[in-house]
Write a protein that holds these residues in place. Sequence first.
Motif, short mmCIF file in Angstrom:
data_model
loop_
_atom_site.label_atom_id
_atom_site.label_comp_id
_atom_site.label_asym_id
_atom_site.label_seq_id
_atom_site.Cartn_x
_atom_site.Cartn_y
_atom_site.Cartn_z
N ILE A 136 0.84 -1.18 0.00
CA ILE A 136 0.00 0.00 0.00
C ILE A 136 0.88 1.24 0.00
CG2 ILE A 136 -0.17 0.03 2.54
CD1 ILE A 136 -3.10 0.97 2.16
N ASP A 196 -1.07 7.82 -0.90
CA ASP A 196 -2.44 7.93 -1.40
C ASP A 196 -3.28 6.69 -1.17
OD1 ASP A 196 -1.29 7.59 -4.88
OD2 ASP A 196 -1.39 6.15 -3.23
N GLY A 197 -2.72 5.69 -0.48
CA GLY A 197 -3.52 4.51 -0.14
C GLY A 197 -3.76 3.54 -1.27
N THR A 214 -3.33 0.41 -3.57
CA THR A 214 -2.95 -0.92 -3.14
C THR A 214 -2.61 -1.82 -4.32
OG1 THR A 214 -5.25 -1.67 -3.16
CG2 THR A 214 -4.40 -0.77 -1.09
N SER A 268 -4.63 -2.30 4.51
CA SER A 268 -5.10 -0.95 4.82
C SER A 268 -4.06 -0.26 5.68
CB SER A 268 -6.46 -1.00 5.54
OG SER A 268 -6.34 -1.69 6.76
N SER A 269 -4.26 1.03 5.87
CA SER A 269 -3.29 1.77 6.68
C SER A 269 -3.97 2.83 7.51
CB SER A 269 -2.22 2.41 5.78
OG SER A 269 -2.79 3.41 4.95
N SER A 289 -2.59 6.25 8.59
CA SER A 289 -1.42 7.12 8.43
C SER A 289 -1.16 7.94 9.69
CB SER A 289 -1.61 8.05 7.23
OG SER A 289 -2.79 8.82 7.37
N VAL A 340 0.24 -0.21 9.22
CA VAL A 340 -0.36 -0.91 8.09
C VAL A 340 -0.91 -2.24 8.59
CG1 VAL A 340 0.09 -2.00 5.87
CG2 VAL A 340 1.09 0.23 6.40
#
Length: 128
Positions: free
Chosen positions: A51, A55-56, A58, A71-72, A74, A79
């Motif tokens: 990821i 900007d996410g 994947t 997923s993360s 931030s 993560v």
Amino acid sequence: EVQLVESGGGLVQAGGSLRLSCAASGFKFDDYAIGWFRQAPGKEREGVSCISGADGRTYYSDSGNGRFTISSDSAKNTVFLQMSSLKPEDTAVYYCAAMNRGRLALILECPISIVGAWGQGIQVTVSS
């Protein structure tokens, strides 16, 4: 100093779920991609998913597609890898990895060759 610390592994029955976490520190999260790799006994280490911290976006390899979700958070530089419908063949040591130039890493589909730092690894065992 880049540090990656995995948690959440363990023993689970086939069909069950686990969520792995990777707490990252020592670098600017937005500049990196964070990935999950795994290595089963007698096999090469392989990519599962990654990821972009910026900007996410994947990426999932064939190993991680369909049953795993990355997923993360931030704000916490963490993560996650949510693993569902686990199979005995998912048994492996799972590693968190950091790749500099995160946007480029996603374009390249996070190859192992660009990993700059590794976590210590965490065991996931799926019993049949």
